[in-house]
Scaffold this motif. Structure first.
Motif, PDB file in Angstrom:
ATOM      1  N   GLU A 101       0.834  -1.210   0.000  1.00 37.91           N
ATOM      2  CA  GLU A 101       0.000   0.000   0.000  1.00 37.91           C
ATOM      3  C   GLU A 101       0.865   1.254   0.000  1.00 37.91           C
ATOM      4  N   ALA A 102       1.929   1.234   0.777  1.00 41.67           N
ATOM      5  CA  ALA A 102       2.857   2.376   0.807  1.00 41.67           C
ATOM      6  C   ALA A 102       3.490   2.565  -0.573  1.00 41.67           C
ATOM      7  N   ASP A 103       3.882   1.471  -1.202  1.00 39.95           N
ATOM      8  CA  ASP A 103       4.476   1.545  -2.536  1.00 39.95           C
ATOM      9  C   ASP A 103       3.478   2.075  -3.569  1.00 39.95           C
ATOM     10  N   LYS A 104       2.211   1.695  -3.406  1.00 38.99           N
ATOM     11  CA  LYS A 104       1.176   2.167  -4.318  1.00 38.99           C
ATOM     12  C   LYS A 104       0.987   3.683  -4.177  1.00 38.99           C
ATOM     13  N   GLN A 105       1.006   4.162  -2.950  1.00 40.49           N
ATOM     14  CA  GLN A 105       0.863   5.594  -2.717  1.00 40.49           C
ATOM     15  C   GLN A 105       2.074   6.358  -3.269  1.00 40.49           C
ATOM     16  N   ILE A 106       3.245   5.803  -3.109  1.00 35.98           N
ATOM     17  CA  ILE A 106       4.454   6.423  -3.656  1.00 35.98           C
ATOM     18  C   ILE A 106       4.353   6.498  -5.180  1.00 35.98           C
ATOM     19  N   LYS A 107       3.883   5.421  -5.791  1.00 38.27           N
ATOM     20  CA  LYS A 107       3.723   5.396  -7.248  1.00 38.27           C
ATOM     21  C   LYS A 107       2.735   6.474  -7.703  1.00 38.27           C
ATOM     22  N   GLU A 108       1.633   6.631  -6.978  1.00 40.52           N
ATOM     23  CA  GLU A 108       0.641   7.647  -7.326  1.00 40.52           C
ATOM     24  C   GLU A 108       1.224   9.054  -7.209  1.00 40.52           C
ATOM     25  N   TYR A 109       2.008   9.299  -6.165  1.00 38.16           N
ATOM     26  CA  TYR A 109       2.606  10.627  -6.009  1.00 38.16           C
ATOM     27  C   TYR A 109       3.656  10.889  -7.086  1.00 38.16           C
ATOM     28  N   LYS A 110       4.340   9.854  -7.538  1.00 31.54           N
ATOM     29  CA  LYS A 110       5.276  10.028  -8.648  1.00 31.54           C
ATOM     30  C   LYS A 110       4.526  10.454  -9.906  1.00 31.54           C
ATOM     31  N   LEU A 111       3.341   9.885 -10.124  1.00 36.06           N
ATOM     32  CA  LEU A 111       2.518  10.261 -11.265  1.00 36.06           C
ATOM     33  C   LEU A 111       2.081  11.719 -11.151  1.00 36.06           C
ATOM     34  N   ILE A 112       1.668  12.122  -9.973  1.00 40.32           N
ATOM     35  CA  ILE A 112       1.260  13.512  -9.754  1.00 40.32           C
ATOM     36  C   ILE A 112       2.443  14.450  -9.984  1.00 40.32           C
ATOM     37  N   ILE A 113       3.626  14.075  -9.511  1.00 41.51           N
ATOM     38  CA  ILE A 113       4.816  14.903  -9.712  1.00 41.51           C
ATOM     39  C   ILE A 113       5.144  15.007 -11.197  1.00 41.51           C
ATOM     40  N   ASP A 114       5.033  13.908 -11.921  1.00 39.10           N
ATOM     41  CA  ASP A 114       5.278  13.939 -13.368  1.00 39.10           C
ATOM     42  C   ASP A 114       4.300  14.900 -14.040  1.00 39.10           C
ATOM     43  N   PHE A 115       3.031  14.823 -13.667  1.00 37.29           N
ATOM     44  CA  PHE A 115       2.028  15.729 -14.221  1.00 37.29           C
ATOM     45  C   PHE A 115       2.360  17.188 -13.890  1.00 37.29           C
ATOM     46  N   LEU A 116       2.729  17.447 -12.640  1.00 29.08           N
ATOM     47  CA  LEU A 116       3.042  18.814 -12.235  1.00 29.08           C
ATOM     48  C   LEU A 116       4.279  19.355 -12.953  1.00 29.08           C
ATOM     49  N   GLU A 117       5.272  18.516 -13.165  1.00 31.84           N
ATOM     50  CA  GLU A 117       6.470  18.952 -13.894  1.00 31.84           C
ATOM     51  C   GLU A 117       6.121  19.319 -15.335  1.00 31.84           C
ATOM     52  N   ARG A 118       5.293  18.514 -15.960  1.00 33.54           N
ATOM     53  CA  ARG A 118       4.881  18.803 -17.337  1.00 33.54           C
ATOM     54  C   ARG A 118       4.015  20.062 -17.399  1.00 33.54           C
ATOM     55  N   THR A 119       3.145  20.221 -16.420  1.00 32.60           N
ATOM     56  CA  THR A 119       2.287  21.408 -16.372  1.00 32.60           C
ATOM     57  C   THR A 119       3.126  22.664 -16.193  1.00 32.60           C
ATOM     58  N   GLU A 120       4.141  22.578 -15.346  1.00 26.96           N
ATOM     59  CA  GLU A 120       5.017  23.723 -15.130  1.00 26.96           C
ATOM     60  C   GLU A 120       5.733  24.108 -16.433  1.00 26.96           C
ATOM     61  N   LYS A 121       6.137  23.127 -17.222  1.00 26.29           N
ATOM     62  CA  LYS A 121       6.786  23.410 -18.509  1.00 26.29           C
ATOM     63  C   LYS A 121       5.825  24.090 -19.473  1.00 26.29           C
ATOM     64  N   VAL A 122       4.569  23.659 -19.459  1.00 26.70           N
ATOM     65  CA  VAL A 122       3.569  24.271 -20.333  1.00 26.70           C
ATOM     66  C   VAL A 122       3.419  25.749 -19.992  1.00 26.70           C
ATOM     67  N   PHE A 123       3.314  26.045 -18.703  1.00 26.04           N
ATOM     68  CA  PHE A 123       3.124  27.436 -18.309  1.00 26.04           C
ATOM     69  C   PHE A 123       4.390  28.267 -18.511  1.00 26.04           C
ATOM     70  N   SER A 124       5.533  27.648 -18.459  1.00 23.21           N
ATOM     71  CA  SER A 124       6.769  28.370 -18.743  1.00 23.21           C
ATOM     72  C   SER A 124       6.843  28.749 -20.225  1.00 23.21           C
ATOM     73  N   SER A 125       6.321  27.895 -21.086  1.00 23.87           N
ATOM     74  CA  SER A 125       6.356  28.198 -22.521  1.00 23.87           C
ATOM     75  C   SER A 125       5.220  29.120 -22.941  1.00 23.87           C
ATOM     76  N   MET A 126       4.257  29.357 -22.073  1.00 20.42           N
ATOM     77  CA  MET A 126       3.136  30.231 -22.435  1.00 20.42           C
ATOM     78  C   MET A 126       3.585  31.663 -22.686  1.00 20.42           C
ATOM     79  N   THR A 127       4.680  32.079 -22.097  1.00 22.75           N
ATOM     80  CA  THR A 127       5.203  33.417 -22.347  1.00 22.75           C
ATOM     81  C   THR A 127       5.473  33.588 -23.844  1.00 22.75           C
TER      82      THR A 127
END
Length: 142
Positions: A101-127
């Motif tokens: 269960e702990a490993d599953k939660q870690i995996k989910e947070y890694k997915l969220i971090i990947d999404f947030l990193e990609r989202t941050e790149k999108v907003f950086s290129s919006m300029t």
């Protein structure tokens, strides 16, 4: 004992909430250029902050997982009637539902971090997108 609370529905809801919000924040057209341009620094800050908080949470989850493994190993040694090697004991413990269960939660947070990193790149290129849209608008008015 360290307790890791895992709720898949909450993680899924958080990701869905972020998806909807990112889509709303990224809307850009001729009529909203000035509005988006003025809000862009705050939007970048919001997503950057979420990324940092998610990375901090991931670190805490890794720490909690290690504490769980240590506690389960101590408990298993105390209850054991015979001696088992540390590596064998650790392999067995990592297969328990608690650690899974702990490993599953870690995996989910890694997915969220990947999404947030990609989202941050999108907003950086919006300029650049705003700049290009502004140039197109200038050319159209000539």
């Amino acid at each position: 004992m360290v307790k890791i609370c895992y709720n898949y529905l909450l993680m899924s809801d958080l990701l869905n909430k972020y998806l909807v919000e990112a889509e709303e924040d990224a809307k850009l057209d001729v009529f909203t250029v000035k509005d988006v341009q003025s809000k862009l620094p705050a939007i970048k800050h919001k997503w950057g902050g979420r990324l940092i908080r998610a990375k901090k949470k991931l670190g805490m989850l890794y720490d909690a997982r290690e504490e769980l493994i240590d506690e389960l190993m101590i408990k298993a040694k105390e209850q054991s009637h015979y001696k088992v090697s540390e590596s064998t004991l650790q392999k067995t413990i990592t297969k328990t539902n608690t650690i899974k269960e702990a490993d599953k939660q870690i995996k989910e947070y890694k997915l969220i971090i990947d999404f947030l990193e990609r989202t941050e790149k999108v907003f950086s290129s919006m300029t650049f997108d705003i700049k290009n849209l502004t140039e197109v608008m200038k050319l159209e008015t000539m």
